[in-house]
Design an enzyme around this catalytic site. Structure first.
Site, mmCIF file in Angstrom:
data_model
loop_
_atom_site.group_PDB
_atom_site.id
_atom_site.type_symbol
_atom_site.label_atom_id
_atom_site.label_comp_id
_atom_site.label_asym_id
_atom_site.label_seq_id
_atom_site.Cartn_x
_atom_site.Cartn_y
_atom_site.Cartn_z
ATOM 1 N N GLU A 122 0.802 -1.217 0.000
ATOM 2 C CA GLU A 122 0.000 0.000 0.000
ATOM 3 C C GLU A 122 0.839 1.273 0.000
ATOM 4 O O GLU A 122 0.327 2.363 0.242
ATOM 5 C CB GLU A 122 -0.935 -0.009 1.206
ATOM 6 C CG GLU A 122 -1.905 -1.182 1.224
ATOM 7 C CD GLU A 122 -3.030 -1.031 0.209
ATOM 8 O OE1 GLU A 122 -3.638 0.044 0.135
ATOM 9 O OE2 GLU A 122 -3.310 -2.013 -0.516
ATOM 10 N N HIS B 254 -4.889 2.098 6.986
ATOM 11 C CA HIS B 254 -3.457 2.305 6.790
ATOM 12 C C HIS B 254 -2.866 2.864 8.083
ATOM 13 O O HIS B 254 -3.555 3.545 8.849
ATOM 14 C CB HIS B 254 -3.177 3.284 5.652
ATOM 15 C CG HIS B 254 -3.534 2.769 4.298
ATOM 16 N ND1 HIS B 254 -4.220 3.523 3.368
ATOM 17 C CD2 HIS B 254 -3.299 1.577 3.697
ATOM 18 C CE1 HIS B 254 -4.396 2.821 2.260
ATOM 19 N NE2 HIS B 254 -3.850 1.634 2.444
ATOM 20 N N CYS C 154 -2.849 11.618 3.261
ATOM 21 C CA CYS C 154 -3.199 10.735 2.139
ATOM 22 C C CYS C 154 -2.885 11.388 0.798
ATOM 23 O O CYS C 154 -2.554 10.712 -0.174
ATOM 24 C CB CYS C 154 -4.681 10.383 2.191
ATOM 25 S SG CYS C 154 -5.139 9.204 3.474
#
Length: 447
Positions: free
Chosen positions: A173, A247, A368
């Site tokens: 990720e 995350h 993000c």
């Protein structure tokens, strides 16, 4: 001079709330609501302007081609591009939603980055994330690889690796599960890889997917030539994942010698601090740990406000600042904690609250939206100049957004051939602004 440059994702014209990301509470909560792509893109550009005004270097990563017609063709749909879109949407609006997602705006997931100070060959290394945990994101890695290869094209300064294979063993990720601790950006530091599961270990009882595997993190470290002395691996807590921290960057952020995190980010924070302190001492610096205790800041407030999905940056004067979503300011427990940090004896002296509500409603905060890339002077000059932001470039992009983006978009709009034409027209004009010709498949096919 070595700097950390943030490369923010430019929100694409297909920004919508399809609720595709299982485990992302904000995404699920807003599923089916109308989105405002124009506002989303302008909010992101305003954040970039704010960073420049703070004296920080700022870059941009362009959106990917969406709706992604080549992907639908690979599923057997035939005919003209509009016919492919219409047929796929008739069969499955949910399928088209996956192939129309603007999720590449969250460039913390674009890649993992190792600075030259730590890599074996002195180059900046990038490994695009395969993002295989979610169907809509697993479409991104090939285009991300091409994009990074164009922006960081100088092979003497940069190495862009291929993404890891799409296998459950290697779920990757990107930088959303990667932290770096160091004395200064230019000094050799410690890269902390956080993983959600050991794909070769036992089963777990996680409520939501653990997207990052230990094996993927280890592979990236090997590809980047990271010595053991500059590397640490540590699991994320199941408590955090089950609460919606899909995350690690939802519950933890680092910058230079500071690790800023929630008590529930890790099962045994004290053990992690001890490991990091020992390794850091060998590298010539002492980490500063700032932990929010659960009793003062409930994990639910962290998830809803995205306190730790902030950017933690070093200002030109050497002090640090938090770049936070306005939701942190509007939540009593998180605002109180930030105020206590600013008043405490630590490097963080400023907090800046920004409106990113369009991104936040889909589960992405300030952290993000950016990929951190540490660059020395020679590497800075080797970056493709078209994506290096200045006020004039941001103003031009704001005008472009106002000309091309809708102010309302729903799932029902994604199958409209007119929308496909709109998005392609917009992306073609953007590549001219960024001097990135033939970036997209539709441009290369047309030429």
């Amino acid at each position: 001079m070595t700097v950390e440059m943030n490369f923010d994702g430019l929100v694409g014209p297909s920004h919508n709330y399809a609720g595709l990301s299982h485990g992302n509470i904000a995404s699920s909560t807003h599923k089916g609501q109308a989105a405002n792509p124009r506002a989303a893109a302008l909010q992101g550009l305003a954040k970039m302007r704010h960073m420049i005004d703070l004296g920080l270097p700022q870059g941009l990563l362009p959106p990917q081609e969406r709706p992604y017609i080549p992907g639908l063709r690979a599923l057997g749909y035939k005919g003209s591009d509009p016919a492919v879109l219409e047929a796929a949407f008739k069969d499955s609006p949910a399928l088209v939603a996956n192939y129309s997602s603007a999720s590449c705006m969250w460039t913390a997931n674009a890649a993992t980055v190792t600075p030259g100070a730590e890599s074996a060959d002195g180059r900046v290394h990038f490994t695009p994330a395969n993002l295989m945990a979610m169907p809509h994101r697993a479409l991104e890695d090939a285009q991300t690889h091409r994009m990074l290869s164009l922006i960081f094209a100088n092979r003497e300064r940069f190495m862009v690796h291929a993404p890891l294979a799409h296998t459950p063993l290697l779920g990757d990720e990107g930088a959303a599960n990667h932290n770096r601790l160091c004395k200064s950006h230019g000094a050799a530091g410690l890269e902390l890889f956080i993983y959600g599961r050991d794909a070769l270990g036992g089963n777990s009882d996680l409520k939501f997917p653990a997207r990052q595997t230990l094996q993927a993190s280890e592979a990236v470290a090997r590809l980047h030539g990271l010595p053991e002395a500059n590397t640490a691996f540590h699991p994320q807590s199941a408590t955090a994942i089950n609460a919606g921290a899909f995350h690690n960057d939802v519950v933890c952020v680092s910058n230079e010698n500071v690790l800023f995190f929630h008590e529930n980010a890790f099962d045994d924070p004290a053990a992690l601090e001890e490991v990091l302190s020992i390794k850091a001492q060998r590298l010539g610096f002492r980490p500063h740990f700032i932990m929010a205790p659960t009793k003062d800041v409930p994990l639910a407030d962290v998830i809803s406000s995205y306190l730790f999905n902030s950017q933690l940056v070093t200002l030109p004067n050497g002090k640090m600042a938090l770049i936070l979503p306005t939701q942190v300011e509007e939540t009593s427990s998180t605002k109180t904690f930030v105020d206590s940090v600013l008043a405490g004896d630590n490097p963080i002296t400023q907090a800046h609250y920004l409106d990113l509500r369009q991104s936040m409603a889909n589960g992405g905060g300030p952290a993000c939206l950016r990929l951190r890339v540490v660059l020395d002077a020679a590497q800075q000059t080797a970056v493709h100049s078209g994506v290096v932001m200045a006020h004039e470039k941001i103003e031009a992009l704001e005008g472009w957004v106002k000309d091309h983006y809708r102010d309302r978009l729903t799932g029902g709009d994604l199958g409209d051939p007119a929308f496909l034409t709109e998005t392609r027209t917009a992306l073609d004009a953007m590549t001219q602004l960024l001097d990135l010709p033939n970036l997209y498949d539709f441009q290369r096919t047309a030429s």
